[in-house]
Every structure is written in structure tokens, then in C-alpha cells.
Write a protein that holds these residues in place. Structure first.
Motif, short mmCIF file in Angstrom:
data_model
loop_
_atom_site.label_atom_id
_atom_site.label_comp_id
_atom_site.label_asym_id
_atom_site.label_seq_id
_atom_site.Cartn_x
_atom_site.Cartn_y
_atom_site.Cartn_z
N UNK A 100 0.85 -1.19 0.00
CA UNK A 100 0.00 0.00 0.00
C UNK A 100 0.89 1.24 0.00
N UNK A 101 0.42 2.34 -0.60
CA UNK A 101 1.21 3.59 -0.56
C UNK A 101 1.21 4.19 0.85
N UNK A 102 2.31 4.82 1.20
CA UNK A 102 2.45 5.39 2.54
C UNK A 102 2.74 6.88 2.44
N UNK A 113 1.48 14.57 -6.11
CA UNK A 113 0.15 14.17 -5.65
C UNK A 113 -0.53 13.24 -6.64
N UNK A 114 -0.34 13.51 -7.93
CA UNK A 114 -0.94 12.66 -8.97
C UNK A 114 -0.30 11.27 -8.95
N UNK A 115 1.02 11.23 -8.80
CA UNK A 115 1.71 9.94 -8.74
C UNK A 115 1.28 9.14 -7.51
N UNK A 116 1.08 9.84 -6.39
CA UNK A 116 0.65 9.17 -5.17
C UNK A 116 -0.78 8.63 -5.32
N UNK A 117 -1.64 9.42 -5.92
CA UNK A 117 -3.03 9.00 -6.11
C UNK A 117 -3.12 7.79 -7.04
N UNK A 166 3.99 5.72 -7.06
CA UNK A 166 5.08 5.75 -6.10
C UNK A 166 4.64 4.99 -4.85
N UNK A 167 5.63 4.55 -4.07
CA UNK A 167 5.33 3.76 -2.87
C UNK A 167 5.20 4.62 -1.63
N UNK A 168 5.92 5.73 -1.60
CA UNK A 168 5.87 6.59 -0.41
C UNK A 168 6.03 8.05 -0.79
N UNK A 169 5.24 8.89 -0.15
CA UNK A 169 5.31 10.33 -0.37
C UNK A 169 5.69 11.00 0.94
#
Length: 222
Positions: A77-79, A132-136, A140-143
Motif C-alpha cells: 500500500x502507498x504510505x 500528488x498525482x503519482x501518489x493517487x 510511487x510507494x511513499x510520499x
């Protein structure tokens, strides 16, 4: 003889460095394996999987980075990791990259107040929107972000849909009418584009630097 000794010394130094890196890599993987088997860590991971709220305290900055690296390793899951200021965010990102090969991004911070609809730097806004777009989209795995950057007021997706211009190849357009539309969207006319939010019109050549992508050039014929 001097050259031979010099090359020999360089070879020895390189060999020693390589051996040290191999030992370090083995020690690190053994440490990760040992920590992963810890019951308290397993409890933390299970609570995260169950989306339970928890508090972990008493960790140094390096231990925080290692814990998050282990979470990235165990969870699919993204963190989002939030810090109080820019220096802590950059320091954490740097340490985390030593422990993990996952995709990690840092969202830059505007200098203006987060409660104002003013963006002091279009380049920073561009990087913020990309992150923000990459995270959504789970690209990416972590922001890593500061608390201030999360308080910023960002335009909604609907805003972008209603304030966007679509251009297709071989489409008939008047470059000067298109330039007027760019001005209504807040673009600034310059001699040569260098920052997001700028455009340049020179005869039949129109250069645009959008907020969400790299600069593009349009050539009009006829």
C-alpha cells in the motif's frame, strides 16, 4: 615502479571498499531479517493492515526510516510520511533511500501561507501536482511531505477539466486566439519559455510550458 605501486595501491583500495560494501550488505540484510522476526514489529504491521490507529514513539530518525522501510517491504500500500519542516522531510527521505529501493518522492512546499489561493512559484506547484498525482495513481510507494504542504488549497480535478485546452495534431486553430485563451487561464507571455505557466508566440511557432508537463512546441502551417 612508482606507477606500478600507484596502480597497486588503487587496486587495493578498490578491493577493500568492495569487501566493506559486501560485508555491510550482509550485515544489513541480517539486521533486517532479525528485526522482521520481532513480535512487536509484527504487531505494528498487522495493525496497519487492519487500518488501526497506533502510536509509535521513542525512535531515532534512523530507526524511523528503517521501520518505514520494513513497512514498505511488508505492505503493498502507498504510505504518506508527514514531518514538521522541510529539513526533516529531506533528511528522512535521504535516510529512507539507504534502506529501501522503493519509489519515494518528496512534495515541495510553497513559501506563501497555505490559506491563500496564491502560488509563489509555478515550478513548485508543478512538482506538487506531479507528486500528488503519482501518489493517487499508486505510481510511487511513499510520499514525504511537510504538514504545511498538506494544508495548501489545490485546484480540484473539475477545475482542471473546465479550465483546460485540448489540442490535437492536424487540428485547425488560430494561434492568436489560442494565445488569448492562454492569457485567460493565467499564462504569461514571454520571449522564451523557462518556467511553468509561460507561453511564447513568434510568428507561426507557439511554445507553451504547462503546469503539468514539460514544455511543448506547436508549429502552424497555412
Amino acid at each position: 615502479n612508482t606507477v606500478t605501486i600507484l596502480y597497486f595501491c588503487q587496486y587495493v583500495v578498490v578491493d577493500v571498499i568492495c569487501r566493506c560494501l559486501i560485508v555491510y550488505d550482509r550485515l544489513f540484510h541480517n539486521l533486517v531479517k532479525h528485526i522482521s522476526s520481532n513480535n512487536k514489529l509484527k504487531s505494528v504491521i498487522n495493525k496497519v493492515k487492519l487500518q488501526k490507529i497506533m502510536s509509535v514513539s521513542g525512535l531515532t530518525s534512523t530507526c524511523k526510516a528503517m521501520l518505514v522501510a520494513l513497512l514498505l517491504r511488508e505492505l503493498d500500500i502507498p504510505i504518506l510520511f508527514v514531518t514538521s519542516n522541510i529539513s526533516k522531510a529531506l533528511s528522512f527521505k535521504s535516510k529512507l533511500e539507504e534502506f529501501s529501493d522503493k519509489k519515494i518522492e518528496y512534495i515541495e512546499q510553497q513559501e506563501v501561507s497555505p490559506y491563500e489561493l496564491i502560488y509563489s512559484d509555478a515550478r513548485v506547484l508543478n512538482e506538487e501536482l506531479k507528486a500528488l498525482r503519482n501518489f493517487k495513481n499508486n505510481d510511487i510507494n511513499l510520499l514525504v511531505a511537510t504538514s504545511k504542504s498538506l494544508l495548501n488549497l489545490y485546484p480540484s480535478e473539475e477545475f482542471y477539466k473546465t479550465h483546460s485546452i485540448s489540442i490535437a495534431k492536424n487540428q485547425e486553430l488560430d494561434p492568436y486566439e489560442l494565445a488569448k485563451k492562454l492569457v485567460t487561464l493565467g499564462y504569461k507571455r514571454v520571449t522564451m519559455v523557462s518556467d511553468p505557466g509561460e507561453y511564447s508566440l513568434r510568428g507561426d511557432i507557439l511554445d507553451i510550458y504547462p503546469l503539468t508537463s514539460d514544455p511543448v512546441r506547436f508549429e502552424f502551417w497555412g
